[in-house]
Scaffold this active site. Structure first.
Site: not given
Length: 522
Positions: A48, A190, A210, A228, A232, A247
């Protein structure tokens, strides 16, 4: 298509994954791996571009969006119209791929999407990541929002008001997400999530998160927040619990948890069947790999090769994972886990948070970068991302934190801070917390055994630390006890506390007294 302004376009509607794969291969836009998955290269952008993401400033957003100048950048309405018309002119008379899909697994909050792109494999990505309507639902499908992606259209920044030639612009009045100049599929995913992070709290009184989520046999849902590298995906993929999603989720006023997506978008750097068997097994026909490298003279992926990017990815439908919740909705959230990989070795491996502390740490969104994760990072550095997802949050972080604190008070949900990072010293001296210990602590929290534990308070971070936990050595629980040099620990703890407080200065003026009381002492 005419409603979008497109003229004379040849449009492929809702093609199957097989059809999209076939077209991509015929046009040399990708190649098959030995597992049957399609591998593509997203071009110039392999991640991104948050500096090139904008929100149109109008009567809907002017007084609601947090215009911080970094994450939520305003875009003028008239400039959007000029750029939109240019993109539409560019896409007209072309061969396009359109997909109708849903976001949000809870029918009451379902958002109808129409995703239009010039690349067949982007439509495959949308097919993997969003929820597919039935054939009957497609007959009279009218989208609530449209996502228009033109990877090969380059903006003229001087004329169009963008920063450079690529852009993602969200227009809440027009209900359009306009993407240009980038083929990275994460901008589509996103972009929709960013829009829902405004729509759900403002119009639906629903808390967007999130996070990943799973549900146990007793029906109790657990939620995992984390940036990150904090674990998770690994920790939510529990063989004894069903995965709701990995997510993005919503938490409704009547306390249901629903997956926003219909698929998973996982990093595959250093992936192996031993480390992540669920993800590794999902890389099969229908899955889409991005920016991976093939082993020499073969159709096998070298998951360790980062010559294109460290952000190698795979998207696949959620039902490629065996142990899932159907539909992707859970009830009775009982435990929330904030995951952090503290490379300073300061934070306890598990601690229980008050509502104020939970809001404070939620707004902070802390983890640490270690040497080698980014260019120029040679020693541990604190990293903060508000709400564990700052780039996707249009509202002020305090708004989301207040929703969390309210949920805690209403439901009695437990919030735990989990350090999956270092123990016995900082990165380079200490060791990474053993996964089996982390799993044991999470299990003890979820089965209620830590409700009966005795707690001690961290003198600087004021966190409640259990003095004993089943299947975890007691000396591991208090981080100071694991350091050979206790005074060095005290200095490092104060250093990290100062970093927390410095980061929080941005939010102090808007935070309540309860939230401010969650700050560490220096």
């Amino acid at each position: 298509m005419k409603n979008l302004g497109l003229k004379n376009a040849t449009v492929h509607w809702n093609l199957s994954s097989d059809e999209l794969e076939k077209i991509s291969l015929q046009r040399n836009l990708g190649r098959l791996t030995n597992t049957g998955a399609l591998a593509v290269n997203t071009g110039e952008f392999t991640g991104r571009s948050p500096k090139d993401r904008f929100i149109v400033k109008d009567e809907i957003t002017e007084d609601t969006v947090w215009w911080d100048g970094k994450i939520n950048q305003p875009f003028e309405e008239y400039k959007f119209e000029i750029l939109y018309n240019r993109v539409i002119d560019y896409l007209s008379n072309k061969e396009l791929f359109a997909r109708d899909a849903y976001a949000c697994a809870d029918d009451r909050y379902r958002l109808k999407l129409r995703i239009v792109t010039e690349l067949p494999w982007v439509s495959l990505f949308a097919n993997n990541m969003f929820i597919s309507p039935s054939k009957e639902e497609l007959v009279d499908f009218i989208p609530d929002w449209s996502v228009i992606q033109a990877p090969k259209f380059l903006s003229n920044s001087a004329k169009h008001g963008t920063r450079q030639h690529n852009f993602t612009i969200i227009n809440f009045k027009r209900k359009i997400i306009l993407i240009g100049g980038s083929g990275y599929t994460g901008e589509v995913k996103k972009g929709v999530f960013s829009a829902l992070n405004f729509i759900l709290p403002v119009f639906k009184k629903t808390f967007p998160m999130h996070c990943s989520a799973n549900v146990g046999a007793n029906g109790e849902t657990a939620i995992f927040f984390g940036l990150s590298g904090t674990g998770k995906t690994t920790l939510s993929a529990d063989p004894n619990r069903k995965l709701i999603g990995d997510d993005e989720h919503g938490w409704t006023p009547d306390n249901k948890i629903f997956n926003i997506e219909g698929g998973c978008y996982a990093k595959v750097i250093d992936l192996s069947s031993e480390k992540e068997p669920e993800i590794f097994g999902a890389i099969k026909k229908g899955a889409l790999l991005e920016n991976v490298v093939f082993k020499r003279d073969s159709d096998e992926i070298d998951f360790e090769d980062t010559s294109i990017t460290q952000n190698t990815r795979v998207s696949y439908p959620i039902d490629y994972i065996e142990n899932i919740q159907v539909p992707s909705v859970g009830e009775n959230p009982k435990n929330i886990f904030f995951l952090t990989a503290d490379a300073f070795g300061v934070l306890p491996p598990i601690s229980k948070l008050t509502a104020g502390q939970a809001a404070y740490h939620f707004i902070s969104g802390y983890t640490a970068k270690v040497a080698g994760t980014e260019e120029g990072v040679n020693e541990p550095q604190p990293s903060f991302s508000a709400c564990f997802g700052a780039p996707f949050m249009p509202l002020h972080p305090v708004k989301y934190a207040e929703m969390l604190a309210k949920k805690m008070r209403k439901t009695g949900v437990n919030v735990w801070l989990i350090n999956t990072g270092w123990t016995g010293g900082p990165y380079g001296i200490g060791t990474r917390m053993k996964l089996k210990f982390t799993r044991a602590m999470i299990t003890a929290a979820m089965n209620g055994k830590l409700d009966l534990a005795t707690y001690e308070t961290h003198p600087i971070f004021k966190l409640a630390i259990p003095t004993a936990c089943e299947n975890v050595p007691s000396e591991v629980l208090n981080p100071r006890n694991t350091w050979a040099d206790k005074s060095a620990y005290d200095l490092k703890a104060k250093e990290l506390a100062r970093a927390f407080n410095h980061n929080f200065k941005t939010f102090e003026a808007d935070a309540t007294a309860e939230i401010l009381a969650g700050a560490p002492l220096v």
